[in-house]
Enzyme design. Structure first.
Site, short mmCIF file in Angstrom:
data_model
loop_
_atom_site.label_atom_id
_atom_site.label_comp_id
_atom_site.label_asym_id
_atom_site.label_seq_id
_atom_site.Cartn_x
_atom_site.Cartn_y
_atom_site.Cartn_z
N VAL A 198 0.81 -1.23 0.00
CA VAL A 198 0.00 0.00 0.00
C VAL A 198 0.84 1.28 0.00
O VAL A 198 0.33 2.35 -0.31
CB VAL A 198 -1.01 0.05 1.17
CG1 VAL A 198 -2.06 -1.03 1.02
CG2 VAL A 198 -0.33 -0.01 2.52
N LYS A 256 -11.29 -0.97 13.90
CA LYS A 256 -10.70 -0.45 15.11
C LYS A 256 -9.25 -0.93 15.22
O LYS A 256 -8.93 -1.93 14.59
CB LYS A 256 -11.50 -0.88 16.34
CG LYS A 256 -11.49 -2.39 16.56
CD LYS A 256 -12.01 -2.77 17.89
CE LYS A 256 -10.98 -2.47 18.97
NZ LYS A 256 -11.06 -3.40 20.08
N ASP A 277 -17.79 -0.77 14.82
CA ASP A 277 -17.76 -1.25 16.20
C ASP A 277 -18.64 -2.49 16.16
O ASP A 277 -19.86 -2.39 16.07
CB ASP A 277 -18.34 -0.21 17.17
CG ASP A 277 -18.27 -0.70 18.60
OD1 ASP A 277 -18.58 -1.88 18.84
OD2 ASP A 277 -17.89 0.08 19.49
N HIS A 278 -17.99 -3.67 16.19
CA HIS A 278 -18.79 -4.86 15.86
C HIS A 278 -19.88 -5.15 16.91
O HIS A 278 -20.83 -5.86 16.63
CB HIS A 278 -17.89 -6.08 15.60
CG HIS A 278 -17.34 -6.72 16.83
ND1 HIS A 278 -16.25 -6.25 17.49
CD2 HIS A 278 -17.73 -7.83 17.51
CE1 HIS A 278 -15.99 -7.02 18.53
NE2 HIS A 278 -16.89 -7.99 18.58
N HIS A 326 -16.73 -0.48 22.61
CA HIS A 326 -17.92 -1.34 22.81
C HIS A 326 -18.71 -0.98 24.08
O HIS A 326 -19.94 -0.90 24.04
CB HIS A 326 -17.50 -2.81 22.90
CG HIS A 326 -16.57 -3.24 21.82
ND1 HIS A 326 -16.73 -2.86 20.51
CD2 HIS A 326 -15.46 -4.03 21.84
CE1 HIS A 326 -15.76 -3.39 19.78
NE2 HIS A 326 -14.97 -4.10 20.56
N LYS A 343 -10.32 -10.02 30.45
CA LYS A 343 -9.89 -11.25 29.78
C LYS A 343 -9.56 -12.29 30.84
O LYS A 343 -9.23 -11.95 31.97
CB LYS A 343 -8.66 -10.97 28.93
CG LYS A 343 -8.98 -10.07 27.73
CD LYS A 343 -8.06 -10.32 26.58
CE LYS A 343 -8.39 -9.42 25.40
NZ LYS A 343 -9.48 -9.94 24.55
N LYS A 347 -17.42 -16.65 29.38
CA LYS A 347 -17.60 -15.71 28.28
C LYS A 347 -19.05 -15.25 28.32
O LYS A 347 -19.98 -16.06 28.14
CB LYS A 347 -17.32 -16.44 26.95
CG LYS A 347 -17.77 -15.68 25.70
CD LYS A 347 -16.73 -14.71 25.22
CE LYS A 347 -17.19 -13.95 23.99
NZ LYS A 347 -16.41 -12.75 23.74
N1 LIG Z 1 -8.47 -10.04 13.61
C1 LIG Z 1 -9.53 -9.61 14.29
O1 LIG Z 1 -10.34 -10.36 14.83
C2 LIG Z 1 -9.76 -8.14 14.42
C3 LIG Z 1 -8.99 -7.23 13.75
N2 LIG Z 1 -9.27 -5.89 13.86
C4 LIG Z 1 -8.48 -4.90 13.13
O2 LIG Z 1 -8.46 -5.24 11.75
C5 LIG Z 1 -7.24 -4.87 11.16
C6 LIG Z 1 -6.60 -6.11 10.52
O3 LIG Z 1 -6.38 -7.07 11.53
P1 LIG Z 1 -5.91 -8.54 11.19
O4 LIG Z 1 -6.60 -9.08 10.01
O5 LIG Z 1 -6.02 -9.29 12.46
O6 LIG Z 1 -4.36 -8.32 10.85
P2 LIG Z 1 -3.36 -9.33 10.12
O7 LIG Z 1 -2.01 -8.98 10.62
O8 LIG Z 1 -3.81 -10.73 10.20
O9 LIG Z 1 -3.48 -8.91 8.58
C7 LIG Z 1 -2.91 -7.73 8.08
C8 LIG Z 1 -3.16 -7.64 6.61
O10 LIG Z 1 -2.54 -6.45 6.12
C9 LIG Z 1 -1.73 -6.79 4.99
N3 LIG Z 1 -0.60 -5.87 4.91
C10 LIG Z 1 0.26 -5.55 5.91
N4 LIG Z 1 1.14 -4.63 5.47
C11 LIG Z 1 0.81 -4.35 4.18
C12 LIG Z 1 1.31 -3.47 3.21
N5 LIG Z 1 2.36 -2.64 3.44
N6 LIG Z 1 0.71 -3.42 2.00
C13 LIG Z 1 -0.34 -4.23 1.74
N7 LIG Z 1 -0.87 -5.08 2.63
C14 LIG Z 1 -0.30 -5.15 3.84
C15 LIG Z 1 -1.32 -8.21 5.26
O11 LIG Z 1 -1.02 -8.84 4.04
P3 LIG Z 1 0.39 -9.50 3.68
O12 LIG Z 1 0.92 -10.10 4.93
O13 LIG Z 1 0.06 -10.46 2.61
O14 LIG Z 1 1.14 -8.33 3.23
C16 LIG Z 1 -2.60 -8.79 5.81
O15 LIG Z 1 -3.48 -9.11 4.77
C17 LIG Z 1 -6.41 -4.26 12.29
O16 LIG Z 1 -6.62 -2.87 12.29
C18 LIG Z 1 -7.03 -4.86 13.55
O17 LIG Z 1 -6.84 -4.04 14.67
C19 LIG Z 1 -10.32 -5.44 14.60
C20 LIG Z 1 -11.12 -6.30 15.30
C21 LIG Z 1 -10.90 -7.71 15.29
O1 LIG Z 2 -12.91 -5.69 19.77
C1 LIG Z 2 -12.61 -6.62 20.49
O2 LIG Z 2 -13.57 -7.47 20.86
C2 LIG Z 2 -13.25 -8.80 21.28
C3 LIG Z 2 -14.48 -9.32 22.01
O3 LIG Z 2 -15.52 -9.39 21.08
P1 LIG Z 2 -16.71 -10.43 21.30
O4 LIG Z 2 -17.63 -10.19 20.17
O5 LIG Z 2 -16.09 -11.81 21.30
O6 LIG Z 2 -17.28 -10.12 22.64
C4 LIG Z 2 -12.04 -8.81 22.19
O7 LIG Z 2 -11.65 -10.16 22.40
C5 LIG Z 2 -10.91 -8.09 21.53
O8 LIG Z 2 -9.81 -8.03 22.44
C6 LIG Z 2 -11.32 -6.70 21.14
O9 LIG Z 2 -10.29 -6.13 20.34
#
Ligand SMILES: NC(=O)C1=CN([C@@H]2O[C@H](COP(=O)(O)OP(=O)(O)OC[C@H]3O[C@@H](n4cnc5c(N)ncnc54)[C@H](OP(=O)(O)O)[C@@H]3O)[C@@H](O)[C@H]2O)C=CC1
Ligand SMILES: O=C1O[C@H](COP(=O)(O)O)[C@@H](O)[C@H](O)[C@H]1O
Length: 497
Positions: free
Chosen positions: A89, A151, A180-181, A243, A340, A345
């Site tokens: 990106v 977030k 905000d899920h 949340h 946590k 839960k």
């Molecule tokens: N996972 C979850 O349950 C939750 C996540 N979030 C938020 O969602 C967002 C994503 O989280 P998550 O999916 O867990 O993160 P991951 O680390 O699993 O994924 C990050 C993604 O970003 C891509 N990426 C990283 N750097 C670059 C770059 N320079 N250019 C292009 N692509 C890039 C990676 O692709 P590649 O490695 O192929 O480059 C990958 O697809 C975060 O802001 C997180 O806080 C919020 C709530 C819950």
């Molecule tokens: O946003 C977040 O929410 C989860 C909790 O979500 P829930 O739907 O399972 O209640 C939390 O585990 C996580 O730390 C936080 O980033």
């Protein structure tokens, strides 16, 4: 533009190989597709650095759907709409190729230039991406352009403001959908309906009849693999700023004039504006923090988790008392707690009504139980109303009874996941269940005071609760000094309390 339930859309997911996309976004899209809630004219472009072929990406999407949902029905047709671009990106050149791909899919699927840009990536990339989307012409189409932001939205008020200013260079507030899920959860959405569609509750929903409100969101899991993120966040920023305060706003808001996005959001914002601000020396009287330690059955403590400082001062538990200084809520404490590695839960809201003015059924050995309205958010979904009734027999003795509504038994497994609802809302252009910048700003302003005080005073008692337990003792004392106690979140039987 006419708002339809199934608009043709090009969805561009930045971070398409990541955890969130895999666990939440692809399964949600698949559900929407199978329910006919996505127009047959749609396309998804996945963007990430990994040098995957389109076939590898399609297989990844298919696997994520199979793992999460366990069905293959229509999967081939579904994944035929997915495209992939390997793209860093921060590499300016790649946006031109992305625009060309987007324009060609626009023609192929007749998408009317409608575009949703979903940023499922770390926040430090948001500004770079939105700048390029605008400057490289990806938003130069006839249709709608919406930006979905995950977030955390900043780390504190100044960083959130900086991020907001940056994305507002390219998108207007009404084009920004901040996720905000919790706002997508069925029973969180039900709070407004329970309040405003029942003659029974709304007249009592104020300081004359409610003694206190308790909002609990407890998790069994610890920080798992997210130690690096969590060390900088803690429970206050991770759960309370978003949340927990959003649930409080829904519980305390005035009835909106109409059920429009602007009116509902406007009422919620007023609640956050009325939150009593805390002075430095008041923080300890209103908020307590906890950190889980190891337990006797071998459960790890927070300080032993991967990527966590062995002397960490980060809180994994928060309990607090909020006061809303307005006409409706004057003097009613709203207690919140989240943590946590708790014993269970569960997310639940307990509204405790005041005692009746005179108890005709006085029994020294068995005081009359208070009326409670319990809103079960998860894992069970429903409402329980705790009342008193006559105990069968000749004496006029009272006994607590419960009126139960279980949403699970009505909608069962069909209750859509929060992400599914929110994605669909975004496609329909309904931003009601997304957070407005005003909410974000006020929530950060409130929690920043607490984090400032906590950051300057190391908690010497950490860890102060064992993994798998109900949290620190100080959280109980917070209510005890007001003459209350936390209602249990499991098996809430008032006669057992
Ligand atoms: N996972 C979850 O349950 C939750 C996540 N979030 C938020 O969602 C967002 C994503 O989280 P998550 O999916 O867990 O993160 P991951 O680390 O699993 O994924 C990050 C993604 O970003 C891509 N990426 C990283 N750097 C670059 C770059 N320079 N250019 C292009 N692509 C890039 C990676 O692709 P590649 O490695 O192929 O480059 C990958 O697809 C975060 O802001 C997180 O806080 C919020 C709530 C819950
Ligand atoms: O946003 C977040 O929410 C989860 C909790 O979500 P829930 O739907 O399972 O209640 C939390 O585990 C996580 O730390 C936080 O980033």
């Amino acid at each position: 533009m006419k708002q339809t339930d199934t608009p043709s859309t090009l969805l561009m997911i930045f971070g398409a190989t990541g955890d969130l996309a895999k666990r939440k976004l692809y399964p949600s899209l698949f559900h929407l597709f199978n329910k006919g809630k996505i127009s047959k004219d749609f396309a998804v472009i996945g963007v990430a650095r990994r040098e995957w072929t389109e076939e590898q990406f399609k297989k990844h999407v298919e696997d994520s759907v199979l793992t999460s949902i366990g069905t293959k029905e229509n999967i081939d047709e579904f994944i035929s709409h997915f495209y992939y671009q390997s793209h860093d990106v921060s590499d300016s050149e790649s946006y031109i190729t992305l625009k060309n791909l987007a324009d060609s899919l626009d023609n192929k699927y007749n998408l009317h230039g409608n575009r949703i840009f979903y940023l499922a990536m770390a926040p430090e990339f948001f500004g770079t991406i939105t700048d390029h989307l605008k400057s490289d012409g990806l938003t130069d189409t006839q249709g709608f352009h919406r930006l979905v932001i995950e977030k955390p939205f900043g780390h504190d008020l100044p960083s959130a403001e900086q991020l907001n200013n940056q994305i507002r260079e390219s998108f207007t507030e009404d084009q920004i959908y901040r996720i905000d899920h919790y706002l997508g959860k069925e029973m969180v959405q039900n709070i407004e309906v329970i309040r405003f569609a029942n003659a029974l509750f709304e007249p009592l929903w104020n300081s004359r009849y409610i003694s206190n409100i308790q909002v609990t969101s407890s998790e069994e899991l610890g920080v798992e693999e997210r130690g690096r993120y969590y060390e900088k966040s803690g429970a206050l920023r991770d759960m309370v700023q978003n949340h927990m305060l959003q649930m409080v706003a829904l519980l305390a808001m005035e009835p909106p004039i109409k059920l429009t996005t602007e009116e509902i959001r406007g009422e919620k914002v007023k609640v956050l504006r009325a939150l009593r601000p805390l002075k430095d020396d008041e923080v300890k009287d209103y908020f307590v923090r906890g950190q889980y330690g190891p337990n006797e059955t071998g459960g790890r403590g927070y300080r032993q988790e991967p990527n966590v400082d062995p002397n960490s001062n980060t809180e994994t538990y928060v309990a607090g008392k909020l006061m809303i200084d307005n006409f409706r809520w004057a003097g009613v404490p709203i207690y919140i707690r989240t943590g946590k590695r708790m014993e269970t839960k569960s997310t639940k809201i307990v509204i405790q009504f005041k005692d009746i003015p005179m108890n005709l059924y006085y029994n020294r050995d068995k005081p009359l139980a208070p009326n409670l309205l319990v809103i079960h958010i998860q894992p069970d979904e429903g409402i329980t109303l705790h009342l008193n009734a006559k105990k069968s027999g000749q004496n006029v003795e009272t006994t607590p009874v419960k009126l139960n509504f279980s949403n699970n038994s009505v909608d069962g497994m069909n209750t859509p996941e929060a992400y599914e609802k929110l994605l669909h809302d975004c496609m329909r252009g309904d931003a009601t269940n997304f957070t407005h910048w005003d909410d974000v700003k006020l929530s950060w302003a409130y929690v920043d005071k607490i984090s400032e005080v906590w950051e300057t005073t190391k908690e010497t008692e950490f860890p102060n609760y064992c993994a798998g337990t109900a949290g620190p003792k100080a959280a109980d004392e917070l209510l005890e000094k007001d003459g209350f106690y936390w209602w249990p979140i499991d098996n809430l039987d008032v006669d057992n309390c």
